[in-house]
Each structure stands twice: as structure tokens, then as C-alpha cells.
Design a protein around this motif. Structure first.
Motif, short mmCIF file in Angstrom:
data_model
loop_
_atom_site.label_atom_id
_atom_site.label_comp_id
_atom_site.label_asym_id
_atom_site.label_seq_id
_atom_site.Cartn_x
_atom_site.Cartn_y
_atom_site.Cartn_z
N THR A 119 -1.45 2.43 -6.04
CA THR A 119 -1.47 2.56 -4.58
C THR A 119 -1.50 1.19 -3.91
O THR A 119 -0.79 0.93 -2.95
CB THR A 119 -2.68 3.39 -4.14
N LEU A 120 -2.36 0.34 -4.43
CA LEU A 120 -2.40 -1.04 -3.95
C LEU A 120 -1.94 -1.93 -5.10
O LEU A 120 -2.62 -2.03 -6.13
CB LEU A 120 -3.83 -1.40 -3.52
N VAL A 147 -7.83 8.70 -3.50
CA VAL A 147 -9.00 8.67 -2.60
C VAL A 147 -10.32 8.49 -3.38
O VAL A 147 -11.30 9.20 -3.15
CB VAL A 147 -9.05 9.92 -1.69
N CYS A 148 -10.29 7.54 -4.28
CA CYS A 148 -11.50 7.28 -5.08
C CYS A 148 -12.46 6.34 -4.37
O CYS A 148 -13.57 6.12 -4.83
CB CYS A 148 -11.10 6.68 -6.42
N SER A 149 -12.00 5.71 -3.28
CA SER A 149 -12.85 4.83 -2.47
C SER A 149 -13.14 3.47 -3.10
O SER A 149 -13.94 2.71 -2.57
CB SER A 149 -14.21 5.48 -2.18
N VAL A 177 -7.05 6.68 3.03
CA VAL A 177 -7.53 5.31 3.25
C VAL A 177 -6.87 4.76 4.51
O VAL A 177 -5.66 4.89 4.69
CB VAL A 177 -7.16 4.42 2.04
N CYS A 189 -2.29 7.55 -3.81
CA CYS A 189 -3.74 7.38 -3.64
C CYS A 189 -4.52 8.60 -4.12
O CYS A 189 -4.16 9.74 -3.80
CB CYS A 189 -4.04 7.12 -2.16
N PHE A 204 0.87 -1.18 0.00
CA PHE A 204 0.00 0.00 0.00
C PHE A 204 0.90 1.22 0.00
O PHE A 204 1.65 1.46 0.95
CB PHE A 204 -0.89 -0.04 1.25
N CYS A 221 -8.20 -1.04 -7.23
CA CYS A 221 -7.45 0.22 -7.22
C CYS A 221 -7.05 0.63 -8.64
O CYS A 221 -6.40 -0.13 -9.36
CB CYS A 221 -6.20 0.06 -6.34
N PRO A 222 -7.38 1.86 -9.04
CA PRO A 222 -7.08 2.28 -10.42
C PRO A 222 -5.64 2.73 -10.60
O PRO A 222 -5.20 2.98 -11.71
CB PRO A 222 -8.05 3.43 -10.66
N THR A 223 -4.93 2.88 -9.49
CA THR A 223 -3.54 3.37 -9.56
C THR A 223 -2.62 2.30 -8.97
O THR A 223 -3.06 1.18 -8.69
CB THR A 223 -3.39 4.66 -8.72
S1 SF4 Z 1 -8.66 2.36 -4.71
FE1 SF4 Z 1 -6.50 2.96 -4.70
S2 SF4 Z 1 -6.49 5.06 -5.31
FE2 SF4 Z 1 -8.60 4.59 -4.78
S3 SF4 Z 1 -8.79 5.16 -2.61
FE3 SF4 Z 1 -8.22 3.03 -2.65
S4 SF4 Z 1 -5.99 2.99 -2.51
FE4 SF4 Z 1 -6.60 5.08 -3.08
#
Ligand code: SF4
Ligand code: SF4
Ligand code: SF4
Ligand code: FES
Length: 950
Positions: A224-225, A169-171, A197, A167, A162, A220-222
Motif C-alpha cells: 500500500t505504501l 487497515v492494520c494501522s 487511511v 490497504c 499510496f 506497511c506490511p503490504t
Molecule cells: S500500514 Fe499499510 S496496510 Fe496497514 S493501514 Fe497503513 S497503509 Fe494500510
């Protein structure tokens, strides 16, 4: 991040009989009512930029990138949250929209590291794609303001990282954990610019409630994960759809590959059993396939005290065949047998039983289902006429009352558990019958209406008392029973359960469950709408396992809960292909398709096809093989992918039987516990290395497809074929598909199955024949397979395993999410991070009485043997009951289980063993001997150059 070769339509599909036609960028499109504008556009081939939306999750509307213009509507609505309407006219591209979208992207990018070239998501990053899609050319806000670029990475999880600096923050992760997985481990903490997150109470992923299913990583679209394997290896270049080799859910995966190497396993969103979800095992725990312990060359030895000698395939097969023939020559035709594997494919299992019946000339074939779900086969066949579960998994979405008996789906069948939890969160009621407080009893947003905390071994008493309430309170579905069931057997059963001795009040002393709870639960099941029963090994692994299965079937028939969606009797089969191994004729009394070997017409069909005379008498079951071995009558055993020395009860009895045999041939990936008693080792292939099919708990036959060449040179079915030919029984299959064609030719329920049809449909639920060319999701619609449903009297007979002053506690066993069965696979993965030893759960009362504290070593003694485990003091178990898992051989859980078994099928009574627990400070005598023996066996392997990495 998107998997390769998958398209994402942005929001979930909707089902509706009403079609809506609208216009998008001047083109007409017709979609079901309830569909979002975004999905309608995607279906019409129009891509609307998006970040917070994904097809796997309900729309959220937070990123504001998907704005569109709709004629007559003020402002710029988000296309992901706006449903279509008849006549709607949508514009997805305009200078105004382009401006707004670029502005949104500028804000995102101003707080995002610009390390795209070295980012693991490079090439698959949706943020990067969207920057391109909106034509972002500059970031007016610069990168120097307040930002999150220094946020610290969380690398606590062994499988994914992570990196909050990336991030947006798209949830999507939070919603994936809530909606898909149902663990609710993630939240968005704080508001505005400070929002971030957080896992549980802002803990590391590893310390949080996260169960490592990976749904958030996939959402996750990026970057980040991101999976650690992806970070280490980079993007895949091709992918192959195949099926998980762990549990009976049978999740479909896309194995993303770089040449012969797996980069990551991505759940297939078109998978009909899992709909794009997975658990920690299927998604991450595949490292065992390339583990250095993996043996890839054949070996032989004369005695188990001799060192192993690496030999060629030719020598190994010739030696194995010669030994089996020598034994038959000396001790008779019936002195050898085979054990099929529920981990292997249908085609492989079919070939092993064919080798035994046609090549060995006897019916001495059995399988591990003997020790798990054999009572299911027997009980369901006796009552309804078919040995398998009645529904597909999706049926649970139409259930109103879910009755879970002796199963722990969140650990044993996690992806199905997530689906079940979705239905429960949507309002279905839950009844749990289990001696232990399983997670499902109380989990976020779910609480069982009734937890019937019965004493182990009293299932039949409980089911009879539930039936008593249904019969005596007028809750029987008389119309269903009259139309669909036998009158005489129903009357007999009704009179039996109505007897006062079966009332909840009378049975409470036996079961330990208060009568009022039993009455209330019975009423709920009978009157709460669609009632669906799901059960597991807590039902079958008892001396009355078959009786209990019949009791469950009686209950479902009496309440009319059979023959449509949302209801049914659903055994949660354990291993990936345990259903298939039973279907394929792995039992000594049955040909493929559950047809008795004594049936002359059936036998004649096999004799004609196979060109041999076949025995008409059933062969030996596994326990009978052990007895015969100890009586010097059974001397040779071919075992494909099964570790009987660890998995079968009363270990000391099993190992004595193994030691009395003259030739044990083990075909496996590792030198497992059984192989330590073997004379021939044939290196098997993992599920990644072969073609074939697995059949899951819903009778779904799914494709297993080779993603890499077999490390030993052969797939398992090819090895069996070599052995058959060496034994003098010719087999000449060029591909696994030809084996399936033979299965279909000889098995009516598989008549329509072929690789071509499986590939076309994705999977097929048997029966599949001319009447059901696409398979059968729900069984017993209109009439039972046997015609009329048959009720059977299920008298409660207490187990012979009694608690006494010497053995005052009852030991019961179960599974844990991160490990799998004998652990041969999962112990060779990073899953040990969650569970590195089997523990003994003991109630605080019992612990205190014995001076046992959490973490102490505890000696557990039964009539069969004793072992030592570390204590976990917990109220999950009730006083008088202790519990353990059985994933590590040195735990010796089966040293203490006894020879008691189900009266009908010999399924061991794993769930009830009377024991004493005492505080100790050293391993048991058996554990000391085990360590010494295992150490010696490892030494005997050292001279052989047989490992995967060498
Ligand atoms: S899906 Fe990825 S980019 Fe979106 S809030 Fe969660 S960790 Fe952040
Ligand atoms: S891995 Fe699964 S359980 Fe863990 S946070 Fe992600 S979605 Fe939730
Ligand atoms: S639920 Fe079962 S089949 Fe699905 S990924 Fe997990 S272990 Fe594999
Ligand atoms: S994709 Fe619609 S608001 Fe984010």
C-alpha cells in the motif's frame, strides 16, 4: 515491508530486572518482565502469524491473526498484546487456531487485489507470507462483493506511492507516524468496512502535514505504501550497512542494492543513533550521487576565464602538485593551505590535515566548523575540559526538562527531534529560547512551557539573567558545585551573575523577553528534575558565540546537570562529520584530539610517526587565509568537499580573495560555487563509494561502507594520497582502516578505535581507550575531563552590528528540513518539491509598513551588500526580525552577512545582520552579476567530457 536481512520480533523489547520463565509449545523460555508472548515466542524461535504487530511499534491488537491458547485462560488471546507471566503455558499451533487464522486471512484476501506477480511487494509482502503461513487455500467469500479494489492511488509524494486498494487497515502506518515520527499526519477515517487511511484532513500526502520521513512506508506490511524506487527497480539482492551523509544525527541505514545500484535506503533498526528511524533526506534524497551534473573526470585550466580541459588523473595530480610547489617556491612555505571537509570521512579529513602539516610544511588547515561550531569546541573545553557534547541521544529519554536554545531540531536534526518529541509527549517539560517560533514550540501533543522569544544577538544577556535567578533564589546545587567545581571561579561567577545589572528585569530591555518568563523558566530548569540543554548554531554564530557556550556550561554546572543520563550540554552539530573533522585536527592550532601544535611532547609524537619536522606555530584560519590572499601573501588552496564561496559570510569579500589566488584545487562532486574560481578540479566520491567513519553529534563513530565503486575511480582519501605523493611526501595506505589505525596510535581519545571494533559494536562513542574499551556514552561522570569544572564570567557585550534608521531590521538565518546547507546535494534531488527557493520571512507589521505582500520580491540591503528574495509574510518571526535560509546560491544570503565574528574563534556572526527590506521588482546587481558569471562558467565546462552520464 520488511527490509532484507532484518528479523522482526513483533513487539518492542522491554527492559526489566525481573526475568519471567514460561513455556511456549513445550519449550521453556525466559524473558524480561513486560515482554509480550509474541516476542517471547520469536526469541525462542517460534513464529506466530501476525499482521498489525511490528517490533518498531507498540502492540495494537487489531488483526487477530496472532491468537494463541494459554492454559487456564478462556478464549484465544492475542499474543502481541498479552504480556508473559511466570509459569504461563502457551500453545501457538492447534487445529482450532489454524481455523480461526485462516478465517481472518480469508476476510483480508476477499478485499485484496490478487496481482501478486506484478506487485512491488512480491517476495516481501507480509500479507502474502501470512496467507502461506496459515495455509490459505480458498476464499469462501469470493471477490465479487463490496470492496476497495478501485480506490485511487496517491502519487503526490515524489518518493513513495499510496495505493489504498491494497490497504488492510492494520494501522501500522498511523502508529509509525504517531509513535516514531511524532507528526501525527495520518488517521483511520470512518469505521467498519468504510474505514480507511487518511492523511491530515483526507488530503493528498503532499498537501498534508506529512514530512516524508518514510516511517509509514517502512511499517506497511503490504504494498500500500511503497517507495517509488522499489516500484521502478524491484527487490534488492543484497544490502550493506552504512551511515547517512547529511546531518549530525548520523542515522544508520541498510543500503539495499541491486549490484552497484541502490534500490532504497532502509533505516537500520539496530542503528544506535536512530533506532530504525530516518528523515526525508537520509532515506530518500540520495539521487545527487548519480545526478547528471556529477563530474567524474579531473580537469585543469590556467585561468578561471579559460575553458576546462579534461585530463588524466596523472596529469591533474602532477599539475596540482607542481603549482603548489611553484607557489611555495615563489611566495614562501606558508603561502598555501588546505580546507578539510565535514562531509568526508574521519580518515579523509585526517589525511588532508596530515598533507598540510607534513606535506605542505605548515599549519594552514581549517574547516567549515570555523563557521558553525568552533565556539562549542572553545567554550566547552574552557569550562569542562572537552570540546564535545556530554551525552548520547538516548539520554533525552531520561530528561525531565528539555531546554532548546538556538536550535530547530525538527528541521535541522529531525530524527533526534522525533526522539525528543517522544519524551515530551511522555511528560517532560520544554523551554525554547529562540527569536522565531520554531515548530517545537507548538506541535501535536506538545507545547513549550516557555518560549523565550529573545532578540537576535542577546543570548548572553538571557543566559546571564537565567543564571541570576538561579543564584539569587538559592537554586544552585551547592553540593555538586562544592564537590565537582573550582571554588574560586564559582564564587567569582556567582558574584558576577548576582549583580543587579544581570537580573531579568534589567535585561528585559535588551533581550525583549519579559522578566517573569525568564524567572519561571530558570526555576523550571533548576528544579524540574533532570535538566538537559540542547543548542545549535543560534548559540554559536554570534560575536559572543564562545561566551554563550560558556554561559550554558556555567548554568549546567551550577544546577548539577552534568555527569549522568538525562542531563548535560548537547551541541546539535550540523553536518554529518563536523564533530569528526574537528576531532581529526582540522584546526590550524590543533593536532587530532584537540592538542595544541605548540605542545612539544604531542608534536614530537607526530614528528616521529610522520617522519618530518612540524611547525609549532598555529597556521591561518579561513578568514585569515582570505585576508592574506588579498594581501598577496597566500596563493594556493586545496579544498576538499567544502563550498566556501557559498557558505562563508560576505560573499563578495570571499570571491575577491579566491580570485586573487594562483592555484585553487577543488575536490568535489559538482562544479560548486567555489569550483567556479578553481584551476584544478579533482572529482570526489560520494559516501556510497568509500569506506571510512563519520562521527556524529554524540561523539559516535559509525561505519561508512562502500556500496558501489567510486565513479571517478578513487575515494577521496586516495586522491589526497596521490597529491601527497606527488608533493614528495609519501603516503601508502592500502585501506581506510589503516588510516584509522594511525589515528588511534596517535590520538589518546581514539586509542581503542579500529574498524574491527566498530564493526563488532556497531558504533563507538569516544573517548575509547583501555579504560573505556566500548566507548563513553556520558562524559564527565564523577569528575570533569579537566578535573574540576571551571566557571567563567560571561559579561554581555552587545554586537557591533546595530540596527539604525538605515538598517532597521535584524536578519537571522536557519535551515529547513528538505534542503541541506549549501544545497549542493539536496538541490539535485526531488526534495525541491518542498523548497525550491529561499524565502524571506517577515512579520505582517513590518511587511505592511513597507507595502510588501506575501510572494512579493523584496530587496534586502545590509552594510555588506544586497540581494533579492521572495517574501513570506508570517507571524513566526517577531516584528523587527526577518529570517531566511541559505540553500540556493542565487539567493545570496551571504552577500548580506557581514565580517563580524566570534571574539574567540572567528565563527561568523551569521545570526545577526542589520538590514532594510524594500519591495522591488528585479534581481539585485549582485544577482545579475552572479547569473552572468555562473552562466559563463557553465559554458567553460561545455567542451569537457567529464559528466557521470557521458
Ligand atoms: S500500514 Fe499499510 S496496510 Fe496497514 S493501514 Fe497503513 S497503509 Fe494500510
Ligand atoms: S512519511 Fe512520515 S510524516 Fe509522512 S505520513 Fe508517513 S510517517 Fe507520517
Ligand atoms: S536525521 Fe540526519 S542523519 Fe538521520 S536521516 Fe535525516 S539527515 Fe540523515
Ligand atoms: S499481530 Fe496481534 S492482533 Fe495483529
Amino acid at each position: 515491508m520488511l527490509s532484507i536481512a532484518e528479523q522482526d520480533y513483533g513487539t518492542p523489547a522491554r527492559e526489566s530486572e525481573t526475568a519471567v520463565t514460561l513455556t511456549i509449545d513445550g519449550s521453556e523460555v525466559t524473558v524480561p518482565q513486560g515482554t509480550s508472548v509474541m516476542r517471547a515466542a520469536a526469541l525462542a524461535g517460534v513464529k506466530i502469524p501476525k499482521l498489525c504487530a511490528t517490533e518498531q511499534l507498540e502492540a495494537f491488537g487489531s488483526c487477530r491473526l496472532c491468537l494463541v491458547q494459554i492454559a487456564g485462560v478462556k478464549g484465544l488471546p492475542a499474543s502481541c498484546t498479552t504480556p508473559v507471566a511466570a509459569g504461563m503455558r502457551v500453545t501457538t499451533q492447534s487445529p482450532q487456531l489454524a481455523d480461526v487464522r485462516r478465517g481472518v486471512m480469508e476476510l483480508y484476501i476477499s478485499d485484496h487485489p490478487l496481482d501478486c506477480l506484478t506487485c512491488p511487494a512480491n517476495g516481501h509482502c507480509e500479507l502474502q507470507d501470512m496467507a502461506g503461513a496459515v495455509g490459505l487455500r480458498e476464499v469462501r467469500y469470493g471477490y465479487a462483493g463490496a470492496n476497495h479494489l478501485d480506490a485511487k492511488k496517491d502519487t503526490s509524494n515524489p518518493y513513495f506511492t499510496f495505493d489504498p486498494a491494497k490497504c488492510i487497515v492494520c494501522s501500522r502506518c498511523v502508529r509509525a507516524c504517531d509513535e516514531q515520527q511524532g507528526t501525527l499526519a495520518l488517521t483511520i477515517q470512518d469505521r467498519g468496512f468504510g474505514s480507511k487511511v487518511a492523511a491530515s484532513q483526507d488530503e493528498s500526502f503532499m498537501d498534508s502535514e506529512c514530512v516524508s520521513c518514510g516511517a509509514c512506508v517502512q511499517a506497511c506490511p503490504t504494498a500500500t505504501l511503497s517507495e517509488n524506487s522499489l516500484i521502478a527497480k524491484g527487490q534488492a539482492e543484497h544490502s550493506v550497512v552504512t551511515t547517512c551523509a547529511y546531518c549530525g544525527v548520523g542515522c544508520s541505514f541498510r543500503a539495499e542494492m541491486q549490484g552497484q545500484e541502490v534500490v532504497r535506503m532502509v533505516p537500520n533498526k539496530d542503528g544506535q543513533a536512530n533506532h530504525g528511524h530516518s528523515c526525508v533526506k537520509g532515506r530518500f534524497a540520495i539521487g545527487y550521487a548519480t545526478h547528471p551534473d556529477r563530474i567524474v573526470k579531473p580537469m585543469i585550466r590556467a585561468k578561471i576565464s579559460d575553458p576546462w580541459r579534461e585530463v588524466t588523473w596523472q596529469e591533474a595530480i602532477a599539475h596540482a602538485a607542481a603549482e603548489l610547489k611553484r607557489i611555495q617556491g615563489r611566495y614562501g612555505r606558508d603561502s598555501i593551505g588546505g580546507i578539510t571537509s565535514s562531509r568526508c570521512t574521519n580518515e579523509e579529513t585526517y589525511l588532508v590535515q596530515k598533507l598540510v602539516r607534513a606535506g605542505f610544511g605548515n599549519n594552514n588547515v581549517d574547516t567549515c566548523a570555523r563557521v558553525c561550531h568552533s565556539p562549542t569546541g572553545y567554550g566547552l573545553r574552557q569550562t569542562m575540559g572537552e570540546s564535545a557534547g556530554t551525552q548520547d541521544f538516548d539520554s533525552v529519554m531520561k530528561a525531565d526538562v528539555i531546554f532548546v536554545i538556538g536550535a530547530n531540531p525538527t528541521d535541522g536534526h529531525p530524527v533526534f527531534a522525533s526522539q525528543m518529541k517522544r519524551r515530551l509527549r511522555a511528560g517532560a517539560k520544554l523551554i525554547v529560547a529562540d527569536p522565531r517560533r520554531i515548530d517545537l514550540v507548538r506541535t501535536p501533543h506538545i507545547e513549550a512551557a516557555y518560549h523565550l522569544k529573545l532578540l537576535p544577538g542577546t543570548n548572553v544577556a538571557l543566559i546571564n539573567s537565567i543564571a541570576h535567578v538561579i543564584v539569587t533564589e538559592g537554586l544552585v546545587d551547592e553540593k555538586f558545585v562544592e564537590a565537582r567545581c573550582e571554588t574560586a571561579s564559582f564564587e567569582k561567577w556567582r558574584n558576577f551573575v548576582a549583580a543587579e545589572r544581570n537580573s531579568p528585569e534589567a535585561m528585559a530591555v535588551v533581550t525583549g523577553v519579559p522578566a517573569a518568563s525568564v524567572r519561571a523558566a530558570a526555576r523550571l530548569y533548576a528544579t524540574g528534575g533532570n535538566g538537559a540543554i540542547y543548542y545549535g548554531l543560534g548559540v554559536t554564530e554570534h560575536s559572543q558565540g564562545s561566551t554563550m557556550v560558556m554561559g550554558i556550561a556555567n548554568l549546567a554546572m551550577a544546577t548539577g546537570n552534568i555527569g549522568r543520563e538525562g542531563v548535560g550540554v548537547n551541541p546539535l552539530r550540523g553536518q554529518n562529520n563536523v564533530q569528526g573533522s574537528c576531532d581529526m585536527g582540522s584546526f590550524p592550532h590543533e593536532f587530532p584530539g584537540y592538542r595544541h601544535v605548540g605542545d612539544e611532547t604531542v608534536r614530537a609524537s607526530f614528528e616521529k610517526d610522520w617522519g618530518v619536522h612540524l611547525q609549532s606555530e598555529p597556521g591561518l584560519r579561513i578568514p585569515n587565509m582570505f585576508e592574506a590572499a588579498l594581501d598577496d601573501e597566500f596563493k594556493g588552496l586545496y579544498i576538499e568537499g567544502e563550498d566556501i564561496a557559498q557558505s562563508d559570510p560576505n560573499t563578495q569579500h570571499v570571491t575577491a580573495a579566491l580570485m586573487s589566488m594562483e592555484c585553487i584545487i577543488v575536490q568535489d562532486l559538482f562544479l560548486n560555487e567555489t569550483a567556479k574560481y578553481a584551476h584544478v578540479f579533482l572529482p570526489g566520491s560520494s559516501f556510497l563509494e568509500k569506506d571510512g567513519t563519520f562521527t556524529n553529534a554524540e561523539r559516535r563513530i559509525s561505519p561508512v561502507r562502500k556500496v558501489m565503486e567510486p565513479k571517478s575511480g578513487y575515494a577521496d582519501w586516495q586522491i589526497t594520497q596521490l597529491l601527497a605523493n606527488a608533493m614528495g611526501y609519501p603516503m601508502n595506505y592500502a585501506h581506510a582502516a589503516e588510516i584509522m589505525d594511525e589515528i588511534a596510535r596517535l590520538t589518546p581519545t581514539f586509542a581503542g578505535v579500529s574498524f574491527e571494533r566498530i564493526d563488532r559494536l556497531g558504533s563507538i562513542q569516544w573517548p575509547c581507550d583501555a579504560a573505556h574499551p566500548d566507548g563513553t556514552p556520558t562524559m564527565h561522570v564523577g569528575e570533569f575531563v579537566r578535573g574540576k569544572g571551571r566557571f567563567l564570567v560571561t559579561e554581555y557585550v552587545p554586537t557591533a552590528e546595530k540596527v539604525t534608521a538605515k538598517f532597521p531590521l535584524i536578519l537571522t538565518t536557519g535551515r529547513i528540513l528538505s534542503q541541506y546547507n549549501v544545497g549542493a546535494q539536496t538541490r539535485r534531488t526531488k526534495n525541491n518539491a518542498w523548497h525550491e527557493e529561499d524565502l524571506l520571512e517577515i512579520h505582517p507589521h513590518d511587511a505592511e509598513e513597507r507595502g510588501i505582500a506575501d510572494g512579493d520580491w523584496v530587496g534586502i540591503a545590509s552594510r555588506a551588500g544586497d540581494t533579492v528574495l521572495r517574501a513570506r509574510v508570517t507571524e513566526r518571526v517577531q516584528p523587527g526580525v526577518v529570517y531566511t535560509t541559505f540553500h540556493f546560491p542565487e539567493s545570496g544570503a551571504n552577500v548580506i552577512t557581514t565580517d563580524n565574528s566570534d571574539w574567540a574563534t572567528n565563527c561568523p556572526e551569521y545570526k545577526v545582520t542589520a538590514v532594510q527590506a524594500t519591495r522591488v521588482n528585479q534581481p539585485s546587481e549582485w544577482q545579475r552579476r552572479f547569473r552572468e558569471f555562473s552562466g559563463n562558467q557553465q559554458t567553460l565546462l561545455q567542451g569537457a567530457d567529464v559528466f557521470a552520464t557521458k
